[in-house]
Design an enzyme around this catalytic site. Structure first.
Site, PDB file in Angstrom:
ATOM      1  N   ASP A  92      -9.838  31.230  12.675  1.00 22.30           N
ATOM      2  CA  ASP A  92      -9.117  30.306  11.782  1.00 22.30           C
ATOM      3  C   ASP A  92      -9.752  28.924  11.841  1.00 22.30           C
ATOM      4  O   ASP A  92      -9.884  28.240  10.822  1.00 22.30           O
ATOM      5  CB  ASP A  92      -7.638  30.191  12.196  1.00 22.30           C
ATOM      6  CG  ASP A  92      -6.763  31.228  11.499  1.00 22.30           C
ATOM      7  OD1 ASP A  92      -7.293  32.301  11.127  1.00 22.30           O
ATOM      8  OD2 ASP A  92      -5.558  30.970  11.329  1.00 22.30           O
ATOM      9  N   TYR A 118      -3.214  41.188  23.179  1.00 16.87           N
ATOM     10  CA  TYR A 118      -2.524  41.835  22.070  1.00 16.87           C
ATOM     11  C   TYR A 118      -1.983  43.217  22.442  1.00 16.87           C
ATOM     12  O   TYR A 118      -0.987  43.662  21.896  1.00 16.87           O
ATOM     13  CB  TYR A 118      -3.469  42.000  20.871  1.00 16.87           C
ATOM     14  CG  TYR A 118      -3.570  40.792  19.984  1.00 16.87           C
ATOM     15  CD1 TYR A 118      -4.082  39.593  20.469  1.00 16.87           C
ATOM     16  CD2 TYR A 118      -3.160  40.848  18.661  1.00 16.87           C
ATOM     17  CE1 TYR A 118      -4.186  38.490  19.657  1.00 16.87           C
ATOM     18  CE2 TYR A 118      -3.267  39.748  17.832  1.00 16.87           C
ATOM     19  CZ  TYR A 118      -3.779  38.565  18.333  1.00 16.87           C
ATOM     20  OH  TYR A 118      -3.881  37.487  17.512  1.00 16.87           O
ATOM     21  N   ASP A 165      -9.073  35.292  17.442  1.00 15.83           N
ATOM     22  CA  ASP A 165      -8.035  34.999  16.457  1.00 15.83           C
ATOM     23  C   ASP A 165      -8.021  33.501  16.176  1.00 15.83           C
ATOM     24  O   ASP A 165      -8.005  33.058  15.026  1.00 15.83           O
ATOM     25  CB  ASP A 165      -6.675  35.465  16.996  1.00 15.83           C
ATOM     26  CG  ASP A 165      -5.542  35.164  16.039  1.00 15.83           C
ATOM     27  OD1 ASP A 165      -5.717  35.424  14.832  1.00 15.83           O
ATOM     28  OD2 ASP A 165      -4.495  34.668  16.488  1.00 15.83           O
ATOM     29  N   LYS A 188     -13.468  32.379  29.212  1.00 18.70           N
ATOM     30  CA  LYS A 188     -12.861  31.360  30.062  1.00 18.70           C
ATOM     31  C   LYS A 188     -13.104  31.802  31.507  1.00 18.70           C
ATOM     32  O   LYS A 188     -12.177  32.007  32.299  1.00 18.70           O
ATOM     33  CB  LYS A 188     -11.361  31.238  29.722  1.00 18.70           C
ATOM     34  CG  LYS A 188     -10.653  30.089  30.372  1.00 18.70           C
ATOM     35  CD  LYS A 188     -11.026  28.713  29.822  1.00 18.70           C
ATOM     36  CE  LYS A 188     -10.336  27.615  30.616  1.00 18.70           C
ATOM     37  NZ  LYS A 188     -10.813  26.266  30.275  1.00 18.70           N
ATOM     38  N   ASP A 209     -12.684  26.446  25.437  1.00 20.24           N
ATOM     39  CA  ASP A 209     -12.272  25.082  25.073  1.00 20.24           C
ATOM     40  C   ASP A 209     -13.459  24.284  24.546  1.00 20.24           C
ATOM     41  O   ASP A 209     -13.393  23.611  23.522  1.00 20.24           O
ATOM     42  CB  ASP A 209     -11.581  24.378  26.259  1.00 20.24           C
ATOM     43  CG  ASP A 209     -12.328  24.493  27.576  1.00 20.24           C
ATOM     44  OD1 ASP A 209     -13.338  25.239  27.642  1.00 20.24           O
ATOM     45  OD2 ASP A 209     -11.911  23.846  28.554  1.00 20.24           O
TER      46      ASP A 209
HETATM   47  C1  IPM Z   1      -5.374  37.870  12.012  1.00 13.74           C
HETATM   48  C2  IPM Z   1      -3.882  37.682  12.070  1.00 13.74           C
HETATM   49  C3  IPM Z   1      -3.297  38.847  12.874  1.00 13.74           C
HETATM   50  C4  IPM Z   1      -3.860  38.741  14.277  1.00 13.74           C
HETATM   51  C5  IPM Z   1      -1.761  38.889  12.883  1.00 13.74           C
HETATM   52  C6  IPM Z   1      -1.181  38.925  11.484  1.00 13.74           C
HETATM   53  C7  IPM Z   1      -1.250  40.048  13.682  1.00 13.74           C
HETATM   54  O1  IPM Z   1      -3.580  36.440  12.600  1.00 13.74           O
HETATM   55  O2  IPM Z   1      -5.813  38.917  11.509  1.00 13.74           O
HETATM   56  O3  IPM Z   1      -6.095  36.985  12.466  1.00 13.74           O
HETATM   57  O4  IPM Z   1      -3.358  37.965  15.094  1.00 13.74           O
HETATM   58  O5  IPM Z   1      -4.835  39.460  14.556  1.00 13.74           O
HETATM   59 MG    MG Z   2      -5.275  35.189  12.893  1.00 13.75          MG
END
Ligand code: IPM
Ligand code: MG
Length: 369
Positions: free
Chosen positions: A251, A141, A247, A191, A223
């Site tokens: 999710d 990032y 990240d 990894k 993975d």
């Molecule tokens: C998160 C989001 C952010 C990230 C984006 C919006 C920059 O996906 O907070 O997980 O990738 O960190």
């Molecule tokens: Mg995210």
């Protein structure tokens, strides 16, 4: 206690969910005898539209002067083709950096009331209680150099994954400390079979773990961790990982428990904590009043716990969420066919009422489970 908050509603459903979260926070403050001061500022697309900058200086200075920041969401399709620094997301990334918020805590908890929302069978997912500790200021990032260069077919792009020893040390310490208050297990995800960054990561995490003999450390490649997260989510306690892996896995963990709309996060480690729901700006449902505010409300609970060290207040908000879900109240994202749905504002109202009455009747602790 005086609670000085900056609210950054941002884009999409951000304003709808932060409105409800701030409403709950007002109720907590009055029920528990705190003074709440909230100021609102622009970030992301909202700030680009008004000031041509996704993180205007006024916003940044207000955040730096506050005790904590609540953010709704950033991201608007209208700005998708802007150069990177002029995208809404750039505002959030810079804010994280300016606040020194290197530790991103993302709990993924299974709520039995929402069993039908998980894609997994009840017996597989029941008991899932994961805390992802994601490094937030390093890796791909922020690594330099980064660029897109050249023209036509000779166009090429690169990013840099970079981690230093102190960067890994400080996030590892956060994970081990938090594990002490949980089930004393840290899984470090990397990894290391391919990446130098991950080899250093593993080495440093292992060294830091020596200072936490009461916490059990294990390692997994990303993975394989992604697969295990789906196959056996209950085996995880604290997952410690770098920025990009975190990240993705956070999710995924939200998908596993079936409650992306409930996922909250805390970005801490610097002088001012940043709290935000994980769900993003969801432009498709923005402005309809149907967004799930529980992720933002649970982010406020994290703010009470981590910035203000008010665990009773945090537990009160969390208990309110559980109780409202148990009562069958659902925003559309959580409702299955035949279930009655309520709006964002009705959900905020129900949580607020619960906080109010529980503080009144002193049933906070009893209703925790
Ligand atoms: C998160 C989001 C952010 C990230 C984006 C919006 C920059 O996906 O907070 O997980 O990738 O960190
Ligand atoms: Mg995210």
């Amino acid at each position: 206690m005086r609670l000085r908050i900056i609210s950054l509603p941002g884009d999409g459903i951000g304003p709808e969910v932060t409105t409800q979260a701030i409403r709950v926070l007002h109720e907590v403050a009055s029920a528990f005898g705190h003074t709440l001061e909230v100021d609102e500022k622009e970030i992301g697309g909202a700030a680009l539209t008004k000031f041509g900058d996704p993180l205007p200086d006024g916003t940044l200075q207000s955040c730096l002067a506050a005790d904590a920041v609540l953010l709704g969401a950033v991201g608007t399709p209208a700005f998708d083709h802007n150069p990177r620094e002029l995208r809404p997301e750039a505002g959030l990334l810079r804010l994280r950096q300016e606040l020194g918020a290197f530790a991103n805590l993302r709990p993924a908890v299974f709520y039995p009331a929402l069993a039908a929302c998980s894609p997994l069978r009840f017996e597989m997912v029941q008991g899932t209680d994961i805390l992802i500790v994601r490094e937030l200021l390093g890796g791909l990032y922020f690594g330099q150099p980064r660029s897109i260069e050249g023209q036509g077919t000779s166009q090429h792009a690169y990013n840099t994954m970079r981690y230093s020893v102190p960067e890994v040390e400080r996030i590892a310490c956060v994970a081990f400390e938090l594990a002490r208050g949980r089930r004393q297990r840290v899984l470090s995800v990397d990894k290391a079979n391919v990446l130098e960054c991950s080899r250093l990561w593993r080495e440093v995490v292992t060294r830091i773990s020596a200072g936490y003999p009461d916490v059990q450390l294990s390692h997994m490649y990303v993975d394989s961790a992604a697969m295990s997260l789906v196959l056996k989510p209950t085996q995880f306690d604290v997952i410690l990982t770098e920025n990009m892996f975190g990240d993705i896995l956070s999710d995924q963990a939200g998908g596993v428990v079936g409650a992306l709309g409930l996922l909250a996060s805390a970005s801490i480690g610097g002088p001012v904590g940043l709290y935000e729901p994980v769900h993003g700006s969801a432009p498709d449902i923005a402005g309809k009043g149907i967004a799930n505010p529980l992720g933002a409300i649970l982010s406020v609970a994290m703010m009470l716990r981590y910035t203000f060290k008010l665990p009773r207040e945090a537990e009160c908000v969390e208990a309110a969420v559980i109780s409202v879900l148990n009562a069958g109240l659902r925003t559309p994202d959580l409702a299955r066919s035949g279930e009655r749905v309520i709006t964002s504002s009705e959900m905020g109202e129900k949580i607020t009422e619960w906080v109010h009455s529980s503080a009144d009747t002193n049933v906070r602790v009893a209703s925790r489970n």
